[in-house]
Scaffold this active site. Structure first.
Site, PDB file in Angstrom:
ATOM      1  N   ASP A  53     109.109  42.790 100.708  1.00  0.00           N
ATOM      2  CA  ASP A  53     107.886  42.135 100.224  1.00  0.00           C
ATOM      3  C   ASP A  53     106.921  41.874 101.384  1.00  0.00           C
ATOM      4  OD1 ASP A  53     109.022  42.042  97.630  1.00  0.00           O
ATOM      5  OD2 ASP A  53     110.178  40.280  98.228  1.00  0.00           O
ATOM      6  N   HIS A  62     112.512  37.316  94.915  1.00  0.00           N
ATOM      7  CA  HIS A  62     112.251  38.750  95.017  1.00  0.00           C
ATOM      8  C   HIS A  62     112.209  39.391  93.633  1.00  0.00           C
ATOM      9  CE1 HIS A  62     112.051  42.799  96.479  1.00  0.00           C
ATOM     10  NE2 HIS A  62     113.125  43.118  95.775  1.00  0.00           N
TER      11      HIS A  62
HETATM   12  N1  LIG Z   1     116.166  43.547  97.970  1.00  0.00           N
HETATM   13  C1  LIG Z   1     115.266  44.484  97.795  1.00  0.00           C
HETATM   14  O1  LIG Z   1     114.130  44.346  98.236  1.00  0.00           O
HETATM   15  C2  LIG Z   1     115.609  45.763  97.106  1.00  0.00           C
HETATM   16  C3  LIG Z   1     116.787  45.883  96.407  1.00  0.00           C
HETATM   17  N2  LIG Z   1     117.121  47.054  95.794  1.00  0.00           N
HETATM   18  C4  LIG Z   1     118.404  47.094  95.071  1.00  0.00           C
HETATM   19  O2  LIG Z   1     119.396  47.728  95.881  1.00  0.00           O
HETATM   20  C5  LIG Z   1     120.440  48.244  95.039  1.00  0.00           C
HETATM   21  C6  LIG Z   1     120.822  49.655  95.425  1.00  0.00           C
HETATM   22  O3  LIG Z   1     119.749  50.528  95.181  1.00  0.00           O
HETATM   23  P1  LIG Z   1     119.893  52.114  95.464  1.00  0.00           P
HETATM   24  O4  LIG Z   1     120.492  52.345  96.794  1.00  0.00           O
HETATM   25  O5  LIG Z   1     118.600  52.738  95.118  1.00  0.00           O
HETATM   26  O6  LIG Z   1     120.973  52.517  94.343  1.00  0.00           O
HETATM   27  P2  LIG Z   1     121.959  53.787  94.330  1.00  0.00           P
HETATM   28  O7  LIG Z   1     122.518  53.889  92.963  1.00  0.00           O
HETATM   29  O8  LIG Z   1     121.284  54.972  94.911  1.00  0.00           O
HETATM   30  O9  LIG Z   1     123.105  53.351  95.356  1.00  0.00           O
HETATM   31  C7  LIG Z   1     123.971  52.307  95.107  1.00  0.00           C
HETATM   32  C8  LIG Z   1     125.296  52.614  95.733  1.00  0.00           C
HETATM   33  O10 LIG Z   1     126.180  51.516  95.477  1.00  0.00           O
HETATM   34  C9  LIG Z   1     127.470  52.057  95.256  1.00  0.00           C
HETATM   35  N3  LIG Z   1     128.335  51.095  94.591  1.00  0.00           N
HETATM   36  C10 LIG Z   1     128.390  50.746  93.294  1.00  0.00           C
HETATM   37  N4  LIG Z   1     129.366  49.849  93.090  1.00  0.00           N
HETATM   38  C11 LIG Z   1     129.942  49.621  94.290  1.00  0.00           C
HETATM   39  C12 LIG Z   1     131.010  48.795  94.729  1.00  0.00           C
HETATM   40  N5  LIG Z   1     131.683  48.017  93.886  1.00  0.00           N
HETATM   41  N6  LIG Z   1     131.330  48.820  96.038  1.00  0.00           N
HETATM   42  C13 LIG Z   1     130.650  49.603  96.897  1.00  0.00           C
HETATM   43  N7  LIG Z   1     129.639  50.400  96.544  1.00  0.00           N
HETATM   44  C14 LIG Z   1     129.292  50.417  95.250  1.00  0.00           C
HETATM   45  C15 LIG Z   1     127.213  53.314  94.431  1.00  0.00           C
HETATM   46  O11 LIG Z   1     128.322  54.215  94.479  1.00  0.00           O
HETATM   47  C16 LIG Z   1     125.981  53.876  95.140  1.00  0.00           C
HETATM   48  O12 LIG Z   1     126.330  54.775  96.179  1.00  0.00           O
HETATM   49  C17 LIG Z   1     119.906  48.114  93.602  1.00  0.00           C
HETATM   50  O13 LIG Z   1     120.472  46.966  93.005  1.00  0.00           O
HETATM   51  C18 LIG Z   1     118.415  47.907  93.801  1.00  0.00           C
HETATM   52  O14 LIG Z   1     117.812  47.230  92.737  1.00  0.00           O
HETATM   53  C19 LIG Z   1     116.315  48.147  95.851  1.00  0.00           C
HETATM   54  C20 LIG Z   1     115.126  48.088  96.562  1.00  0.00           C
HETATM   55  C21 LIG Z   1     114.662  46.885  97.177  1.00  0.00           C
HETATM   56  O1  LIG Z   2     111.774  47.317  92.206  1.00  0.00           O
HETATM   57  C1  LIG Z   2     113.000  47.417  92.297  1.00  0.00           C
HETATM   58  O2  LIG Z   2     113.788  47.381  91.356  1.00  0.00           O
HETATM   59  C2  LIG Z   2     113.565  47.541  93.673  1.00  0.00           C
HETATM   60  C3  LIG Z   2     113.060  46.441  94.488  1.00  0.00           C
HETATM   61  O3  LIG Z   2     113.587  45.350  94.503  1.00  0.00           O
HETATM   62  C4  LIG Z   2     111.789  46.646  95.196  1.00  0.00           C
HETATM   63  O4  LIG Z   2     111.331  47.788  95.348  1.00  0.00           O
HETATM   64  O5  LIG Z   2     111.198  45.641  95.612  1.00  0.00           O
END
Ligand SMILES: NC(=O)C1=CN([C@@H]2O[C@H](COP(=O)(O)OP(=O)(O)OC[C@H]3O[C@@H](n4cnc5c(N)ncnc54)[C@H](O)[C@@H]3O)[C@@H](O)[C@H]2O)C=CC1
Ligand SMILES: O=C([O-])CC(=O)C(=O)O
Length: 340
Positions: free
Chosen positions: A162, A190
């Site tokens: 953010d 967030h």
């Molecule tokens: N805090 C923030 O600003 C942001 C948060 N996110 C969040 O981050 C998370 C991940 O997003 P992506 O990488 O795009 O998803 P993705 O689906 O590409 O990767 C997630 C990974 O987590 C793994 N996974 C699932 N369960 C697991 C477990 N029990 N133990 C270990 N690994 C496990 C999956 O196998 C996968 O490789 C989502 O919840 C998303 O909403 C995304 C963008 C910004």
């Molecule tokens: O938008 C989403 O779901 C992933 C996220 O948290 C971000 O990009 O800020």
């Protein structure tokens, strides 16, 4: 020796985040854990001629609940000796979903991973990226409390994306060529209108034309949706998040080494951080993202900039607080009264 661990390392965020960790001179040892594909990711990264040694630890395929003995062993190997654990494990949004829609799946994933952190690296700094952050951080805190190892100075919800977006979007308006020079606090939570950019507190000060302010605030609050829409079903922000997550982890590691004056907004348990009590009282929220001074012990001090909000920002804060309370309560009760 500094050991960093990425949980969810084979994912969209996990892979580029692991790459950034692998090439960081601040990290000597890097462990990657996921339920799929970590040996491949680790083998690939291990050919990079950088400092960090690398190990890949994979749980049995499809074993999302972590019930198999080999999953436990992999978690143990990955987490033992960790100084910092970064968690982007869990499902991302698809168009039409809110971050809260991810709770059903990600709450349990985060809970299980934090149980393992409590067991194998109770003193590590834990950075939670998995959404919905407003709820997954309270889940993590409750699990750590139950295990008797909760140190509020070491648990962080990563809201850096953010801040990164606010810097970028303001730079586009003001013409600043290097937006990293802008310090723009973003507070609250967030998701959507729990995200409150406080442009009045920017340093150096920024001049946002009145007719552009609403749209700018909205873009920071809903920047995630912009990416979800553009990816059209293929997930949410991954590359910008890897950058932001690494930036936050790097700040923690620099502060741990004694570098002074490092401040990052992050979502923390306020009553456990110096200066946090006053903010918790003023907002009625135990968790809030505020600028936090980082030091060798983690979150050294929560800086109360909320009292300096202008009238426009006060209205945004009121809205944010309403949403946050519900999100926090959902996280706390997920651990205290687990779903049957
Ligand atoms: N805090 C923030 O600003 C942001 C948060 N996110 C969040 O981050 C998370 C991940 O997003 P992506 O990488 O795009 O998803 P993705 O689906 O590409 O990767 C997630 C990974 O987590 C793994 N996974 C699932 N369960 C697991 C477990 N029990 N133990 C270990 N690994 C496990 C999956 O196998 C996968 O490789 C989502 O919840 C998303 O909403 C995304 C963008 C910004
Ligand atoms: O938008 C989403 O779901 C992933 C996220 O948290 C971000 O990009 O800020």
């Amino acid at each position: 020796m500094v050991k960093a661990v990425v949980l969810g390392a084979a994912g969209g965020i996990g892979q580029p985040l692991s790459l950034l960790c692998k090439i960081s001179p601040l990290i000597d040892e890097l462990a990657l854990f996921d339920v799929v594909n970590t040996p491949g990711v680790a083998a690939d990264l291990s050919h990079i001629s950088s400092v960090a040694n690398i190990g890949g630890f994979v749980a049995a395929k499809g074993d999302f609940k972590g019930e198999k003995p080999e999953t436990e062993e992999a978690k143990k190997q990955a987490l033992t000796g960790a100084d910092v654990v970064i968690i982007p494990a869990g499902v991302p949004r698809k168009p039409g979903m809110t971050r809260d829609d991810l709770f059903k799946t990600n709450a349990g994933i985060v809970k299980d991973l934090i149980v393992a952190c409590a067991k194998y690296c109770p003193k590590a700094a834990i950075c939670v990226i998995s959404n919905p952050v407003n709820s997954t951080v309270p889940i993590a805190a409750e699990v750590l409390k139950e295990a008797g190892v909760f140190d509020p100075k070491k648990l962080f919800g990563v809201t850096t994306l953010d801040v990164v977006r606010a810097q970028t979007f303001v730079g586009e308006i003001t013409g600043e060529k290097d937006p990293r020079k802008l310090t723009i606090p973003v507070v609250g939570g967030h998701s959507g209108n729990t995200i409150v950019p406080m442009f009045s507190q920017a340093k150096p000060s920024v001049n946002i034309p009145a007719d552009k302010l609403d749209a700018l605030v909205n873009r920071v609050q809903f920047g995630g949706d912009e990416v979800v829409k553009a990816k059209d079903g293929a997930g949410s922000a991954t590359l910008s998040m890897a950058y932001a997550g690494f930036r936050f982890a790097e700040s923690l590691l620099k502060a741990a080494k004694g570098e002074k004056g490092i401040v990052e907004p992050t979502f923390v348990y306020l009553p456990g951080v110096e200066g946090g009590d006053a903010i918790a009282k003023a907002t009625g929220c135990e968790y809030f993202s505020v600028p936090v001074e980082l030091g060798p012990g983690g979150a050294e001090k929560a800086i109360n900039i909320l009292s300096s909000a202008n009238d426009y920002e006060k209205k945004l804060l009121d809205e944010a607080i309403k949403g946050l309370k519900t999100n926090i309560e959902a996280g706390v009760s997920f651990v205290k009264n687990p779903p049957k």
